[in-house]
Design a protein around this motif. Structure first.
Motif, mmCIF file in Angstrom:
data_model
loop_
_atom_site.group_PDB
_atom_site.id
_atom_site.type_symbol
_atom_site.label_atom_id
_atom_site.label_comp_id
_atom_site.label_asym_id
_atom_site.label_seq_id
_atom_site.Cartn_x
_atom_site.Cartn_y
_atom_site.Cartn_z
ATOM 1 N N LEU A 1 -1.695 6.847 12.785
ATOM 2 C CA LEU A 1 -1.894 7.991 13.678
ATOM 3 C C LEU A 1 -1.745 9.299 12.919
ATOM 4 C CD1 LEU A 1 -0.102 6.894 16.994
ATOM 5 C CD2 LEU A 1 -2.537 6.801 16.432
ATOM 6 N N GLN A 2 -0.762 9.355 12.020
ATOM 7 C CA GLN A 2 -0.573 10.560 11.214
ATOM 8 C C GLN A 2 -1.819 10.854 10.390
ATOM 9 O OE1 GLN A 2 3.093 10.024 9.070
ATOM 10 N NE2 GLN A 2 4.307 11.000 10.684
ATOM 11 N N ALA A 3 -2.351 9.805 9.760
ATOM 12 C CA ALA A 3 -3.535 9.974 8.920
ATOM 13 C C ALA A 3 -4.724 10.457 9.732
ATOM 14 C CB ALA A 3 -3.871 8.657 8.229
ATOM 15 N N ASN A 4 -4.692 10.181 11.051
ATOM 16 C CA ASN A 4 -5.797 10.591 11.905
ATOM 17 C C ASN A 4 -5.453 11.783 12.791
ATOM 18 O OD1 ASN A 4 -8.255 8.597 11.689
ATOM 19 N ND2 ASN A 4 -6.392 7.406 11.380
ATOM 20 N N GLY A 5 -4.365 12.479 12.443
ATOM 21 C CA GLY A 5 -4.040 13.739 13.094
ATOM 22 C C GLY A 5 -3.599 13.632 14.542
ATOM 23 N N ILE A 6 -3.042 12.488 14.934
ATOM 24 C CA ILE A 6 -2.547 12.388 16.307
ATOM 25 C C ILE A 6 -1.023 12.465 16.293
ATOM 26 C CG2 ILE A 6 -2.320 10.869 18.313
ATOM 27 C CD1 ILE A 6 -5.142 10.045 17.925
ATOM 28 N N ALA A 7 -0.490 13.498 16.922
ATOM 29 C CA ALA A 7 0.961 13.691 16.967
ATOM 30 C C ALA A 7 1.450 13.448 18.388
ATOM 31 C CB ALA A 7 1.303 15.107 16.513
ATOM 32 N N LYS A 8 2.265 12.426 18.555
ATOM 33 C CA LYS A 8 2.839 12.086 19.864
ATOM 34 C C LYS A 8 4.269 11.641 19.620
ATOM 35 C CE LYS A 8 -0.671 12.385 22.712
ATOM 36 N NZ LYS A 8 -0.742 12.933 24.053
ATOM 37 N N PRO A 9 5.142 11.805 20.609
ATOM 38 C CA PRO A 9 6.486 11.229 20.428
ATOM 39 C C PRO A 9 6.342 9.724 20.185
ATOM 40 C CG PRO A 9 6.323 12.470 22.490
ATOM 41 C CD PRO A 9 4.944 12.393 21.914
ATOM 42 N N LEU A 10 6.957 9.237 19.100
ATOM 43 C CA LEU A 10 6.801 7.822 18.752
ATOM 44 C C LEU A 10 8.160 7.242 18.383
ATOM 45 C CD1 LEU A 10 3.986 6.219 16.673
ATOM 46 C CD2 LEU A 10 6.349 5.672 16.143
ATOM 47 N N ILE A 11 8.496 6.149 19.021
ATOM 48 C CA ILE A 11 9.767 5.485 18.741
ATOM 49 C C ILE A 11 9.474 4.123 18.142
ATOM 50 C CG2 ILE A 11 11.913 4.606 19.733
ATOM 51 C CD1 ILE A 11 11.404 6.594 22.028
ATOM 52 N N ALA A 12 10.137 3.818 17.039
ATOM 53 C CA ALA A 12 9.970 2.514 16.404
ATOM 54 C C ALA A 12 11.063 1.580 16.905
ATOM 55 C CB ALA A 12 10.056 2.677 14.888
ATOM 56 N N ILE A 13 10.660 0.408 17.412
ATOM 57 C CA ILE A 13 11.647 -0.609 17.798
ATOM 58 C C ILE A 13 11.340 -1.833 16.943
ATOM 59 C CG2 ILE A 13 12.839 -1.669 19.745
ATOM 60 C CD1 ILE A 13 11.006 -0.010 21.573
ATOM 61 N N PRO A 14 11.947 -1.901 15.744
ATOM 62 C CA PRO A 14 11.543 -2.923 14.791
ATOM 63 C C PRO A 14 12.137 -4.299 15.106
ATOM 64 C CG PRO A 14 13.275 -1.576 13.848
ATOM 65 C CD PRO A 14 12.986 -1.014 15.211
#
Lengths: 309, 504
Positions: free
Chosen positions: A170-183
């Motif tokens: 998403l970063q590489a494609n310019g989309i900025a959204k709140p993102l939470i990683a749940i690994p």
């Protein structure tokens, strides 16, 4: 709308408080959160990229709340490839109409084949492209499991598809959204449900440097390990199934952040180290990525022994 | 006139499958299975520590990780020249058995039965069951809500002919809800010896790292008791009820008629005796299995590696824009022949082999009760019946394996990793025959190939143009409404496809 009694409501709140690891003094806040969720109207879209569905299966192992409660009292699961009755074109209408409306929480399971978009296609559309559409219209994104969070096995050394984590892509494609990683490989159902409740009711939780909620991924497995005393006394397991600290068999507990030793898996039944199995670091950003960091150190020892013989 | 229908995606299976059908005069005349996801596990494994294999390959599939772990440790054990002690062998059977139970329950209730059971019938429910009342209230509230699709993920659905009668449907819906708890319980039961599920921690070459204790035996026994109750009182009767209401489906989806099983659940420490035996069934005749006769074609697959190789030489070189290719699945063949794998294949081998009286009794019972001919079991509905019978046989046998465990006795055998070696690991996943082929070079993985159940079942055409098992099974299926090809997805789902497995 199903009414939930005050008693049910406080009981559920207490369970959730325990699940989230918050103190009972925070109960009224948790109770308010449950009331908001009790409408069961928070729309959720669940997309699967390069995944094994293990995180979806793990979600079905949730206990309190159980899957039926999650689907009928917490979220409105508009689309999920493994659960949705809708199939074919009908399924694509459900997905696309939701994307058009926007305003949902987007859960993504699996990695993105960034260099080979043909390696994951849904409804005739490359997943990589679908993800951009779905992410652009989402309120917030949760990446579920090792592959979506950090790339995981699909992005491991020598992978042929140029696989990336959802955040990278998403970063590489310019989309900025709140993102939470749940690994995790897979995700623990409590980690997922607890994070969903946090996001829907209180907003984005406090995150560690890798974007994962501190409430689950702050402490090292090693520091909470039931075999920590064995480590202190240098009582090390030399063979699989030995008792004692598993460090010399390759345990990655000392470099892995997760609460498995206290939370346990499958309704509190067991977890890797209790079963004599070294932690393989499945909640780490580096999980499985490099062939120079194998899961076990047994081979090194066996190899030295074999070469000497 | 031929009408082309793309059913894409096929939901309620594992992974990314599309099926394109050609309908001529109301019946399927041509079918193409398209596996739409590729990760490249076999390439990723190359050069890694051999002990990584049972952990990495489990992640091929989150529904049947145990089977991949099992195939991998069997291949490694052959390469290292070891076998596990009795406790290790039995714990493996108990972990795998528990995962069979969870997999078969989820397949029937949560993936496939929704194509037959009328979920909308819950609105007419007048009883007092708490689960059903809650579900009913939720469905009614959803109808009035502002959700984009009220009642999702249970609605919308294909329109068509579903099960009649409020009572029959509400029983099935109740068991859909209860089945969610039961499948989680089966995972909990497995975790006693596995550490956790999905993705088992304790499975290693040489055995299982977990200890056997009396407490674990008691806990497994108690959970197994509840699961056997559900299988006997709900799963088997519900399958028979759906089967009785849809007798047409004993005539539809017959498929290629040839069956392959490698066999699984070891009954002796040397691995020779198996609870579910291996074999090949052709024209109703059973013959012995020769794994050397397995090859994989790639003419219609997105690979430019050579076609027709056996798994010890097989390669996986992706070519995503290959002309004429339509799927990421290879086309495995046995002696050049298309094969169906899965519970039906295993039950046929078991039945024809004749040594398991319970299996014979159950097959005969189902055939008699539903007024069928034995060959009717080779069908869409027959696959559901075979899966349910197998679930019962395996669950009952778990009781026997549990009783043989010895607290305190060894669970693992020690080993060394040789510089060069080869190993073949053949077992049975819930979805069918699963094989891993491993070559160790300089103590590392030099070569790794997996041939997976759904690779057989959802295979594309081979180099000779012969369609795969599901592609063949779809031929002749009547399609009443091209917008809602419910009949076709019923046939496809009876195979319990798993695409993450099939492509890997």
């Amino acid at each position: 709308m199903p009414e939930i009694s005050r008693r049910q409501f406080m009981l559920l709140s207490a369970k959730l408080a325990a699940l989230l690891g918050v103190s009972t003094t925070a109960l009224p806040a948790v109770a308010r959160a449950v009331q908001t969720l009790a409408s069961g109207q928070a729309p959720l879209l669940w997309l699967q990229g390069q995944s094994c569905s293990g995180c979806s299966v793990s979600l079905l192992n949730a206990v309190h709340p159980d899957p039926v409660a999650i689907l009928t009292r917490y979220v409105s699961m508009q689309f999920h490839g493994t659960l949705s009755t809708a199939t074919g074109e009908l399924a694509m209408s459900v997905l696309n109409d939701n994307i058009r409306r926007g305003g949902y929480l987007l859960a993504v399971e699996g990695a993105v084949p960034a260099a080979m978009p043909e390696a994951c296609v849904i409804g005739g559309e490359p997943f990589a492209q679908q993800l951009l559409r779905a992410a652009a219209a989402a309120e917030a994104i949760v990446t579920v499991g090792a592959c979506a969070c950090y790339g995981g096995i699909p992005a491991a050394e020598n992978n042929p598809t140029g696989s990336q984590s959802v955040r990278e892509y998403l970063q590489a494609n310019g989309i900025a959204k709140p993102l939470i990683a749940i690994p995790g490989c897979p995700v623990h159902p409590d980690w997922l449900v607890g994070t969903l409740v946090q996001v829907l009711a209180f907003g984005v939780p406090e995150l560690n440097a890798d974007g994962a909620p501190k409430m689950f991924f702050d402490r090292l497995v090693h520091d909470q390990c039931p075999r920590f005393a064995d480590y202190e006394r240098e009582n090390f397991a030399a063979h699989f199934s030995d008792r004692g600290c598993l460090f010399k068999l390759g345990c990655l507990g000392p470099v892995t952040h997760a609460d498995c030793p206290t939370r346990l898996w499958n309704a509190g039944t067991n977890f890797c180290i209790n079963a004599g199995a070294p932690c393989i670091g499945c909640s780490s950003k580096e999980f499985s990525r490099s062939m120079t960091l194998p899961f076990y150190r047994k081979s090194e020892q066996a190899q030295i022994k074999a070469d000497k013989a | 006139m031929v009408e082309k229908i793309a059913i894409d995606p096929i939901t309620r299976i594992e992974g990314h499958l599309a099926v394109h059908i050609e309908v001529d005069e109301g019946r399927v005349a041509g079918a193409f299975c398209k596996g739409e996801m590729f990760r490249g596990f076999e390439t990723i494994l190359k050069g890694r520590d051999p002990l990584d294999a049972q952990q990495i390959t489990q992640r091929i599939c989150g529904v049947c990780p145990v089977s991949h772990g099992m195939a991998s440790v069997l291949a490694q054990e052959q390469a290292y020249g070891i076998t596990p002690p009795q406790n290790g062998r039995l714990m493996r059977n108990l972990i795998l058995g528990a995962n069979y139970i969870q997999s078969h329950i989820i397949h029937f209730y949560h993936l496939a039965a929704v194509d037959f059971v009328d979920l909308a019938a819950i609105a007419q429910y007048t009883g007092k069951d708490a689960d059903l009342l809650q579900f009913k209230n939720w469905v009614l509230a959803q109808k009035a809500s502002s959700a984009v699709y009220p009642g999702a993920p249970f609605f919308p659905r294909y329109e068509g002919h579903y099960l009649n009668g409020t009572e029959a449907n509400t029983i099935a819906i109740k068991n859909y809800l209860e089945g969610l708890r039961m499948r989680a319980l089966a995972h909990q039961m497995a975790a006693l010896f596995a550490g956790k599920l999905p993705h088992v921690a304790s499975l290693v070459p040489g055995g299982v790292t977990e200890q056997v204790t009396a407490q674990k035996i008691a806990a497994y026994g108690a959970m197994l008791h509840d699961l056997r109750g559900f299988i006997d009182q709900c799963y088997l009767p519900d399958v028979l009820a759906v089967a009785a209401a849809f007798p047409d489906y004993f005539k539809l989806g017959k498929g290629c008629g040839s069956f392959l099983a490698y066999g699984g659940f070891l009954e002796s420490d040397d691995g020779k005796d198996k609870f579910l035996p291996g074999g090949v069934v052709n024209a109703g005749k059973l013959s012995a299995l020769d794994p050397g006769l397995i090859t994989e074609d790639v003419r219609y697959s997105f690979y430019n590696s050579p076609s027709g190789l056996g798994p010890t030489a097989g390669r996986t070189e992706p070519d995503p824009r290959k002309q004429g290719a339509y799927t990421w699945l290879k086309a495995p063949r046995y002696q050049g022949q298309v094969m169906e794998v899965g519970p039906l294949a295993r039950l046929l081998v078991l039945y024809l082999q004749g040594s398991n009286a319970e299996a014979r009794r159950w097959v005969d019972h189902v055939v008699r009760q539903l007024n069928l001919k034995p060959e009717d079991l080779v069908s869409t509905m027959g696959r559901h019946a075979a899966r349910a019978i197998e679930c019962k046989l395996v669950a009952d046998r778990c009781e026997h394996w549990l009783a043989q465990l010895k607290p305190g006795a060894p669970t693992c055998t020690e080993f060394a990793i040789p510089k060069q070696a080869q190993g073949q690991g053949l077992c049975e996943a819930p979805r069918g025959a699963l094989g891993h082929w491993l070559e160790i070079a300089d103590h590392k993985i030099g070569h790794y190939q997996c041939v997976v159940p759904t690779t057989w079942n959802c295979s594309p055409r081979d180099d000779q143009g012969r369609p795969g098992a599901v592609e063949q099974a779809l031929i002749g299926t009547p399609i009443a409404n091209a917008q809602h090809p419910l009949e076709a997805v019923r046939v496809v789902r009876s195979f319990d496809p798993c695409i993450a497995c099939a492509v890997h």
